[in-house]
Design an enzyme around this catalytic site. Sequence first.
Site, short mmCIF file in Angstrom:
data_model
loop_
_atom_site.label_atom_id
_atom_site.label_comp_id
_atom_site.label_asym_id
_atom_site.label_seq_id
_atom_site.Cartn_x
_atom_site.Cartn_y
_atom_site.Cartn_z
N LYS A 22 2.78 -3.92 6.41
CA LYS A 22 2.50 -2.65 7.11
C LYS A 22 1.08 -2.73 7.89
O LYS A 22 1.14 -2.75 9.01
CB LYS A 22 2.65 -1.33 6.48
CG LYS A 22 1.90 0.04 7.17
CD LYS A 22 2.07 1.30 6.44
CE LYS A 22 0.90 1.53 5.37
NZ LYS A 22 -0.14 1.72 6.16
N ASN A 23 0.13 -3.16 7.19
CA ASN A 23 -1.29 -2.87 7.58
C ASN A 23 -1.50 -4.43 8.32
O ASN A 23 -2.73 -4.42 8.99
CB ASN A 23 -2.25 -2.83 6.44
CG ASN A 23 -2.33 -1.42 5.78
OD1 ASN A 23 -1.60 -0.50 6.59
ND2 ASN A 23 -2.85 -1.10 4.57
N CYS A 117 -7.62 13.18 6.46
CA CYS A 117 -6.92 12.33 5.90
C CYS A 117 -6.93 13.15 4.56
O CYS A 117 -7.90 13.67 3.93
CB CYS A 117 -7.34 11.10 5.54
SG CYS A 117 -6.80 9.88 4.58
N ARG A 122 -12.54 9.86 6.72
CA ARG A 122 -12.45 8.68 7.02
C ARG A 122 -12.95 8.37 8.41
O ARG A 122 -12.13 8.34 9.34
CB ARG A 122 -10.89 8.07 6.82
CG ARG A 122 -10.44 8.12 5.62
CD ARG A 122 -8.99 7.85 5.35
NE ARG A 122 -8.70 6.35 5.63
CZ ARG A 122 -7.60 6.01 5.69
NH1 ARG A 122 -6.44 6.78 5.62
NH2 ARG A 122 -7.34 4.60 6.23
N ASP A 314 -5.22 0.32 -2.55
CA ASP A 314 -3.94 0.63 -2.00
C ASP A 314 -2.99 0.37 -3.19
O ASP A 314 -1.87 0.79 -3.34
CB ASP A 314 -3.37 -0.04 -0.86
CG ASP A 314 -4.11 0.44 0.52
OD1 ASP A 314 -4.53 1.65 0.45
OD2 ASP A 314 -4.01 -0.27 1.62
N ARG A 406 6.60 6.07 5.21
CA ARG A 406 5.52 5.31 6.12
C ARG A 406 5.49 3.98 5.69
O ARG A 406 4.88 3.07 6.64
CB ARG A 406 4.11 6.19 6.05
CG ARG A 406 4.42 7.52 6.75
CD ARG A 406 3.16 8.30 6.68
NE ARG A 406 1.86 7.22 7.25
CZ ARG A 406 0.76 7.05 6.94
NH1 ARG A 406 0.30 8.10 5.85
NH2 ARG A 406 -0.14 6.19 7.37
N1 EPU Z 1 -15.72 3.61 6.80
C1 EPU Z 1 -16.78 4.09 7.55
N2 EPU Z 1 -17.02 4.10 8.67
C2 EPU Z 1 -15.90 3.28 9.60
C3 EPU Z 1 -14.64 2.89 9.07
C4 EPU Z 1 -14.51 3.00 7.60
O1 EPU Z 1 -17.24 4.58 6.76
O2 EPU Z 1 -16.18 3.45 10.71
C5 EPU Z 1 -15.47 3.74 5.35
C6 EPU Z 1 -14.26 4.23 4.78
O3 EPU Z 1 -14.33 5.68 4.86
C7 EPU Z 1 -13.91 3.74 3.54
C8 EPU Z 1 -14.17 2.47 3.75
O4 EPU Z 1 -15.32 2.30 4.95
O5 EPU Z 1 -14.80 4.32 2.80
C9 EPU Z 1 -13.27 1.23 4.09
O6 EPU Z 1 -12.45 1.86 4.89
P1 EPU Z 1 -11.69 0.70 6.16
O7 EPU Z 1 -12.13 1.27 7.61
O8 EPU Z 1 -11.50 -0.52 5.69
O9 EPU Z 1 -10.13 1.74 6.19
P2 EPU Z 1 -9.12 1.52 7.28
O10 EPU Z 1 -9.17 0.45 8.11
O11 EPU Z 1 -9.10 2.90 7.83
C10 EPU Z 1 -7.36 0.32 6.03
C11 EPU Z 1 -5.63 0.33 5.63
C12 EPU Z 1 -5.81 1.22 4.28
C13 EPU Z 1 -6.56 0.81 3.49
C14 EPU Z 1 -7.91 0.62 3.73
C15 EPU Z 1 -8.98 -0.10 2.45
C16 EPU Z 1 -4.47 0.27 7.38
C17 EPU Z 1 -3.64 0.87 8.62
N3 EPU Z 1 -4.80 0.89 6.67
O12 EPU Z 1 -7.76 1.51 6.42
O13 EPU Z 1 -4.50 1.38 3.97
O14 EPU Z 1 -6.66 1.71 2.27
O15 EPU Z 1 -8.14 -0.30 5.14
O16 EPU Z 1 -8.35 -1.28 2.31
O17 EPU Z 1 -4.89 -0.84 7.72
C18 EPU Z 1 -2.34 2.39 3.11
O18 EPU Z 1 -1.94 1.39 3.31
O19 EPU Z 1 -1.92 3.45 2.12
C19 EPU Z 1 -3.95 2.62 3.59
C20 EPU Z 1 -4.42 3.87 3.24
#
Ligand code: EPU
Length: 427
Positions: A22-23, A117, A122, A314, A406
């Site tokens: 998915k991701n 969320c 986030r 995850d 999802r």
């Molecule tokens: N963060 C910030 N600022 C930003 C972006 C992130 O402070 O601009 C923080 C977040 O709050 C968090 C950390 O950095 O504490 C990591 O967040 P990240 O940006 O890596 O998360 P994401 O890219 O939004 C993806 C996956 C998530 C998974 C996370 C971490 C997708 C669609 N989602 O989210 O997947 O938990 O990386 O590995 O790729 C899931 O599949 O259930 C899921 C939530």
Amino acid sequence: MDRLIVEGGHRLDGSVPTAGAKNAVLPVLAASLLTEETLRVSNCPRLSDVETMRRVLGDLGCSSEWEEAGTIVLRARDISAGRAGWEHVRKMRGSVCVLGPLLARTGRAEVSLPGGCVFGVRPIDAHLRGFEALGARVRIEHGFVIAEAPPGGLVGSELFLGTAFGSSVLGTANVMMAACLAKGTTVIHGAACEPEVVDLGACLMAMGVPIEGLGSPRVTIEGQESLAGTDWTVIPDRIEAGTYVIAGAMTGGRVRVTGCRPDHLSVLLERLRDAQVPIEVGEDWIETQPADPRTEAPRSTDVTTHPFPGFPTDLQAQWMSLMTMADGISIITERIYPDRYMHLPELARLGAHVRREGSAAVVRGTARLSGAPVTASDLRASAALVLAGLVAEGETDIHRVYHIDRGYERIEERLGPIGAVIRRVRD
Ligand code: EPU
């Protein structure tokens, strides 16, 4: 709204295939916005998040059709509207990764801020900082991010994408895609090293962009005037595979998870060995070995979540389910999302001894879990409840299972053939 009723006490036995990640597929689908040519993406999982992404892309003028056997064919010949609204974006945070390609291709992107969320704030500040470093002007207005490229288009630069919680997966994906159509070279420091980011980068390379350093925290991208289409096959879903491996371990059955990438799950495998869960690993499969979880309970084993290659956030909830059966106390520490513990009170309803200590959870391995009505609050929390239901006495009635759809293709149909008794009922 659907519910899943899981009948506990059945040992799983057999083989279960892994679907596409998915991701990985969500940003790869968004990459279709970078080119007028056709992008053909194979190994796409049938998930509601994939459908949401297709709708977001459709609103932007990108056509997408399912071909047989999990392939989606996308074409963004003319992007008609540079605006992705709240209706779809609120359903799925992953849709934020249309920002980068849209901005780079059309010079302007207007995308609704993703919804709140359940497991805490986030933010997307790192994504926006990255676009600004490429010369874009970014502002937030009425719940929308509005990003505008300078008159001559985005310009490559050297930038840092880290956050207080480590690198950002979708932030790296977004900025990497924007940099593909920027003038000159972009160097991203603090880039995410997750396999899903590497997969996207490899797809962008196949579309004609020279990229170096994928899988490391320093990624270099040579911007191009235009990108070509390509055929791409997404990687298997390491989180889905890991979930099914834990299901095998919890039920004490011989479960072979096929078509996966064990090298993407090395920390999970190491922690399973620490927990004395018998497993065998092949090139593209992982198999749990038969054991009686009552007499051979897993040894309590602590985990701390970290960005890749650390233990994935995850899989944290699913690990907690396994640890409710362990022979002692285990500490689970969340370093990515300190509040990602909605599964904790629900597992407690099933009889688990779990409590929270700040950003950690303390799990005392318990006697038997017993089935009860529980509520799924997010995708991975739902998976943890299904796992707990597989070993709980009696029936576990899981409400609000749209969350699980999802990220898992009809989980009851995947686990049914290997012995799980799970019914889907409509209220
Ligand atoms: N963060 C910030 N600022 C930003 C972006 C992130 O402070 O601009 C923080 C977040 O709050 C968090 C950390 O950095 O504490 C990591 O967040 P990240 O940006 O890596 O998360 P994401 O890219 O939004 C993806 C996956 C998530 C998974 C996370 C971490 C997708 C669609 N989602 O989210 O997947 O938990 O990386 O590995 O790729 C899931 O599949 O259930 C899921 C939530």
